[in-house]
Write an enzyme that holds these catalytic residues in place. Sequence first.
Site, short mmCIF file in Angstrom:
data_model
loop_
_atom_site.label_atom_id
_atom_site.label_comp_id
_atom_site.label_asym_id
_atom_site.label_seq_id
_atom_site.Cartn_x
_atom_site.Cartn_y
_atom_site.Cartn_z
N GLY A 236 0.45 -5.36 -3.11
CA GLY A 236 1.12 -6.18 -2.11
C GLY A 236 0.77 -5.90 -0.67
N CYS B 211 -13.49 -2.68 -2.49
CA CYS B 211 -13.61 -1.35 -1.90
C CYS B 211 -14.70 -0.56 -2.60
CB CYS B 211 -12.27 -0.60 -1.92
SG CYS B 211 -11.58 -0.33 -3.57
N ASP C 161 -9.23 -10.01 -3.37
CA ASP C 161 -9.57 -8.59 -3.25
C ASP C 161 -9.76 -8.12 -4.68
OD1 ASP C 161 -9.95 -6.22 -1.62
OD2 ASP C 161 -8.08 -5.49 -2.49
#
Length: 287
Positions: free
Chosen positions: A103, A218, A165
């Site tokens: 979140g 990432c 993401d």
Amino acid sequence: MKHIEELGYGTDWINKRLYDSIRVNTIKIDPLTLKQRLESQGWILEQLPWYSYGFIVKNRTTELGNTLEHFLGYYYSQSVSSMIPVLALEPKGLILDMAAAPGGKTSQIAQHSGDLIIANDVNNARLNILAANLQRLGVSNVIITRKPGQNFHKTSIKFDRVLLDAPCSSLGTAMHNPRVLKQWSPKFSAKLSKLQKAMAESAFLSLKKGGILVYSTCTITVEENEEIINHLISLGAKVEDINLDIPHHEGITDYKGKHYDNSISKCWRIHPDDLESEGFFIARLRR
């Protein structure tokens, strides 16, 4: 290690200590007030020069998740580089956060837009964490859904903005998460790349005509980054410039004998030394 060096990252950063960082939750408090509150308790905070809501924590007197300010939802613990995708998205209109848990980026989107956000994930346990974080942070313009990202386009809902993401090998986090180096292999990245392509394609197809998709990870592998963007370009996506004044490297267009579309140079690779933060990849695309 060899794979990391081939991408021009070196390996010194892996053993480097990084400072913590936080994002002020402006739904509940303004940056200056929070800074004064924490510094009165002995913290030392350095505001990011390119994002007024972000602070590097140079010193703290307790754990980030064990303060009254954290319990009250005044800040979210978030790496510096992971704050960039939402800024690149420029959120407005109907927004989808396709892989939203836990979140952090959903709540950041809510700070920048009061428009409706669909926060989706596939795992019940992660959805529970997502819901708890959004409640703590006082976010009220979010609907939570549970659906595999790669199937989301089948809902026929079209969005103005989509953030993906994506699940990844997380190699960019190796300095504080060394186990990712042990679990990584070319086979592992190839498996993830297949899932990422399916999710990214679904995210792209979920856009309205002219809508914006931001794809981020990432990790630092080409297979999980530029390879995915090249696939989206084949579907008609147009890579756009990310108009932010933040140190970064260009996306890779030639790798191991394969040439990717030249527009992929507009994508961002955040090297750990760029921002003293995690390695990250960010791309902004228009349908």
